[in-house]
Write an enzyme that holds these catalytic residues in place. Structure first.
Site, PDB file in Angstrom:
ATOM      1  N   LYS A 161      87.251  53.547  38.549  1.00  0.00           N
ATOM      2  CA  LYS A 161      86.805  54.472  39.601  1.00  0.00           C
ATOM      3  C   LYS A 161      86.121  55.673  38.944  1.00  0.00           C
ATOM      4  O   LYS A 161      86.705  56.334  38.068  1.00  0.00           O
ATOM      5  CB  LYS A 161      88.025  54.917  40.404  1.00  0.00           C
ATOM      6  CG  LYS A 161      87.720  55.318  41.818  1.00  0.00           C
ATOM      7  CD  LYS A 161      89.049  55.513  42.543  1.00  0.00           C
ATOM      8  CE  LYS A 161      88.868  55.946  43.958  1.00  0.00           C
ATOM      9  NZ  LYS A 161      90.134  56.361  44.550  1.00  0.00           N
TER      10      LYS A 161
HETATM   11  C1  E4P Z   1      90.045  56.682  48.030  1.00  0.00           C
HETATM   12  O1  E4P Z   1      89.832  55.974  47.085  1.00  0.00           O
HETATM   13  C2  E4P Z   1      90.690  57.986  47.932  1.00  0.00           C
HETATM   14  O2  E4P Z   1      91.714  57.871  47.001  1.00  0.00           O
HETATM   15  C3  E4P Z   1      91.340  58.412  49.213  1.00  0.00           C
HETATM   16  O3  E4P Z   1      91.033  57.548  50.261  1.00  0.00           O
HETATM   17  C4  E4P Z   1      91.225  59.864  49.536  1.00  0.00           C
HETATM   18  O4  E4P Z   1      91.898  60.111  50.744  1.00  0.00           O
HETATM   19  P1  E4P Z   1      92.359  61.560  51.231  1.00  0.00           P
HETATM   20  O5  E4P Z   1      91.168  62.257  51.779  1.00  0.00           O
HETATM   21  O6  E4P Z   1      93.377  61.281  52.288  1.00  0.00           O
HETATM   22  O7  E4P Z   1      92.925  62.265  50.021  1.00  0.00           O
END
Ligand code: E4P
Length: 223
Positions: free
Chosen positions: A87
């Site tokens: 990522k």
């Molecule tokens: C996705 O890969 C992210 O980790 C995640 O969906 C972020 O979500 P949040 O806005 O609830 O922190």
């Protein structure tokens, strides 16, 4: 549509896996910190533990923000397990890193995407997944689902194979809306996945079926 769970909690990942509808996992540094996972060795082991539970893509985020650092970290993460997807944040060096990983056959997830232009750059660099954060857009009075729709149109216009991974999902309606506009994947908190199961008419209907069955069985016993 594929369902990923957005957590680093092994308990929640196991619970989602047992539902029989889980396709993968996404994590991020905040989710790892929430589980108290820190230190290189601990972090690596945690990713391996997740990969042992779910046979699907597991996104592991790099911490470095420079190209060389991201490449070093990403290659080490990818070597941990064949299910690891690296990522990478949507920044200039991140896009360079996406291109590098894609040329090496390492799968990637471009994170922190908030605009169609960013999603276009991620696809051009060969990202496997692009993660538009819809909940965080909704939080600032911008339509997150509309972004998914725009990215879908752009990718379809040019035949980009990058998968649209709707992220930052807050509730079950987000999942439904993302499915309606053609997101390939939704990464969700466990609560949003579980909420999809519920409908009062299902509960009432099942109670009635079972009550009728018991009644018929009792009548047969009496006869
Ligand atoms: C996705 O890969 C992210 O980790 C995640 O969906 C972020 O979500 P949040 O806005 O609830 O922190």
């Amino acid at each position: 549509m594929k369902f990923f769970i957005d957590t680093a909690s092994l308990t929640q990942i196991k619970e989602a896996q047992d539902l029989g509808v889980l396709d993968g996992v996404t994590t991020n540094p905040s989710l790892m910190a929430k589980e108290g996972i820190s230190g290189d060795e601990r972090v690596r082991q945690h990713y391996i533990d997740i990969c042992d539970i779910v046979d699907g893509p597991v996104s592991a985020e790099v911490i470095a923000t420079d190209f060389e650092g991201m490449v070093r970290e990403g290659e080490a993460l990818a070597a941990l397990h064949p299910n690891i997807v690296v990522k990478v944040p949507m920044i200039r060096d991140g896009v360079r890193a996406l291109k590098h990983f894609s040329s090496k056959g390492i799968r990637t997830n471009c994170t922190l995407v908030f605009s169609p232009g960013q999603a276009l750059l991620a696809a051009k660099a060969g990202a496997t997944y692009v993660s538009p954060f819809i909940g965080r857009l909704d939080d600032v009075s911008t339509d997150g689902v509309e972004l998914i729709e725009k990215i879908r149109t752009i990718y379809d216009n040019y035949g980009y194979t990058t998968e649209v991974l709707a992220a930052s999902i807050r509730h079950p309606m987000h999942i439904i809306q993302c499915a309606e506009v053609g997101a390939d994947v939704a990464t969700c908190p466990l609560s949003a996945i579980l909420a999809l199961f519920d409908h009062p008419l299902t509960t009432i209907g099942l109670e009635k079926f079972l009550a009728d069955h018991r009644k018929a069985a009792a009548a047969k016993e009496k006869a």
